[in-house]
Design a protein around this motif. Structure first.
Motif, mmCIF file in Angstrom:
data_model
loop_
_atom_site.group_PDB
_atom_site.id
_atom_site.type_symbol
_atom_site.label_atom_id
_atom_site.label_comp_id
_atom_site.label_asym_id
_atom_site.label_seq_id
_atom_site.Cartn_x
_atom_site.Cartn_y
_atom_site.Cartn_z
ATOM 1 N N LEU A 26 57.803 17.670 17.759
ATOM 2 C CA LEU A 26 57.635 18.669 17.041
ATOM 3 C C LEU A 26 56.744 18.824 15.978
ATOM 4 N N PRO A 27 56.747 17.750 15.022
ATOM 5 C CA PRO A 27 55.941 18.022 13.810
ATOM 6 C C PRO A 27 54.204 18.132 14.406
ATOM 7 N N LEU A 28 53.782 17.538 15.471
ATOM 8 C CA LEU A 28 52.655 17.608 15.895
ATOM 9 C C LEU A 28 52.214 19.361 16.235
ATOM 10 N N ALA A 29 53.299 19.685 16.962
ATOM 11 C CA ALA A 29 53.245 21.010 17.392
ATOM 12 C C ALA A 29 53.186 21.885 16.240
ATOM 13 N N ILE A 30 53.794 21.805 15.179
ATOM 14 C CA ILE A 30 53.799 22.528 14.174
ATOM 15 C C ILE A 30 52.502 22.365 13.167
ATOM 16 N N PHE A 31 51.775 21.315 13.402
ATOM 17 C CA PHE A 31 50.558 21.320 12.865
ATOM 18 C C PHE A 31 49.488 21.967 13.659
ATOM 19 N N ILE A 32 49.705 21.755 15.056
ATOM 20 C CA ILE A 32 48.632 22.552 16.105
ATOM 21 C C ILE A 32 48.938 24.104 15.719
ATOM 22 N N GLN A 33 50.058 24.612 15.644
ATOM 23 C CA GLN A 33 50.356 25.782 15.513
ATOM 24 C C GLN A 33 49.920 26.556 14.205
ATOM 25 N N LEU A 34 49.918 25.621 13.076
ATOM 26 C CA LEU A 34 49.491 26.026 11.724
ATOM 27 C C LEU A 34 48.231 26.254 11.871
ATOM 28 N N PHE A 35 47.303 25.333 12.777
ATOM 29 C CA PHE A 35 45.937 25.552 12.846
ATOM 30 C C PHE A 35 45.409 26.767 13.569
ATOM 31 N N LEU A 36 46.342 26.978 14.670
ATOM 32 C CA LEU A 36 45.931 28.120 15.540
ATOM 33 C C LEU A 36 46.425 29.324 14.951
ATOM 34 N N PHE A 37 47.331 29.507 13.927
ATOM 35 C CA PHE A 37 47.726 30.684 13.028
ATOM 36 C C PHE A 37 46.515 30.864 12.079
ATOM 37 N N GLY A 38 45.923 29.741 11.543
ATOM 38 C CA GLY A 38 44.757 29.837 10.735
ATOM 39 C C GLY A 38 43.642 30.681 11.313
ATOM 40 N N LEU A 39 43.424 30.009 12.561
ATOM 41 C CA LEU A 39 42.348 30.603 13.306
ATOM 42 C C LEU A 39 42.353 32.050 13.574
ATOM 43 N N THR A 40 43.631 32.467 13.921
ATOM 44 C CA THR A 40 43.835 33.868 14.064
ATOM 45 C C THR A 40 44.137 34.837 12.965
ATOM 46 N N LEU A 41 44.362 34.198 11.883
ATOM 47 C CA LEU A 41 44.224 34.953 10.602
ATOM 48 C C LEU A 41 42.909 35.216 10.108
ATOM 49 N N ILE A 42 41.794 34.290 10.488
ATOM 50 C CA ILE A 42 40.325 34.237 10.115
ATOM 51 C C ILE A 42 39.937 35.488 11.148
ATOM 52 N N SER A 43 40.226 35.375 12.206
ATOM 53 C CA SER A 43 39.708 36.588 12.943
ATOM 54 C C SER A 43 40.301 37.887 12.818
ATOM 55 N N LEU A 44 41.517 37.818 12.258
ATOM 56 C CA LEU A 44 42.139 39.500 11.972
ATOM 57 C C LEU A 44 41.199 39.731 10.690
ATOM 58 N N LEU A 45 41.190 38.865 9.603
ATOM 59 C CA LEU A 45 40.718 39.353 8.411
ATOM 60 C C LEU A 45 39.115 39.574 8.466
ATOM 61 N N SER A 46 38.575 38.941 9.498
ATOM 62 C CA SER A 46 36.992 39.078 9.463
ATOM 63 C C SER A 46 36.730 40.071 10.486
ATOM 64 N N TYR A 47 37.551 40.897 11.222
ATOM 65 C CA TYR A 47 37.124 41.686 12.238
ATOM 66 C C TYR A 47 36.472 42.889 11.591
ATOM 67 N N LYS A 48 35.168 43.228 12.101
ATOM 68 C CA LYS A 48 34.397 44.187 11.437
ATOM 69 C C LYS A 48 34.323 45.764 12.428
ATOM 70 N N GLY A 49 34.913 45.619 13.423
ATOM 71 C CA GLY A 49 34.757 46.520 14.301
ATOM 72 C C GLY A 49 35.721 47.736 14.025
ATOM 73 N N LYS A 50 35.433 48.851 14.704
ATOM 74 C CA LYS A 50 36.361 49.855 14.383
ATOM 75 C C LYS A 50 37.801 49.679 14.854
ATOM 76 N N ARG A 51 38.852 49.896 13.872
ATOM 77 C CA ARG A 51 40.113 49.755 14.011
ATOM 78 C C ARG A 51 40.833 50.681 14.782
ATOM 79 N N SER A 52 40.452 51.881 14.485
ATOM 80 C CA SER A 52 41.515 53.104 15.016
ATOM 81 C C SER A 52 40.795 54.119 15.423
ATOM 82 N N ARG A 53 41.352 54.979 16.041
ATOM 83 C CA ARG A 53 40.718 56.229 16.605
ATOM 84 C C ARG A 53 41.703 57.275 16.549
#
Length: 96
Positions: A26-53
């Protein structure tokens, strides 16, 4: 950014599947999940497209565009898996 969010969502699915089948600790899974969460947060914050219509019926509300909605869905899935892993690690949930 959409591709990164989709890949992290798929990675979260496989991480959850691996921890349920006790492939790695489980500690390894938490580390991997933190990494994946960080990448998703980066993609969310750096999204430059139109968000809504504007709404289809001319109402006062707006609708998220599909790429942004998929990024949000990946973010929420990553967050949910991370919370489940942490609750299990600290003993508040016994599932794995």
């Amino acid at each position: 950014m959409l591709l990164l969010a989709l890949l992290t969502g798929i990675g979260t699915f496989f991480n959850y599947f691996a921890i349920v089948n006790q492939t790695y600790p489980l500690p390894l899974a938490i580390f991997i999940q933190l990494f994946l969460f960080g990448l998703t947060l980066i993609s969310l914050l750096s999204y430059k497209g139109k968000r809504s219509r504007p709404s289809y019926d001319g109402g006062w509300y707006t609708i998220w565009k599909i790429p942004f909605a998929l990024i949000i869905l990946s973010f929420l899935g990553n967050l949910a898996a991370l919370i489940i892993f942490l609750l299990n690690q600290f003993g508040y949930l016994s599932g794995f």
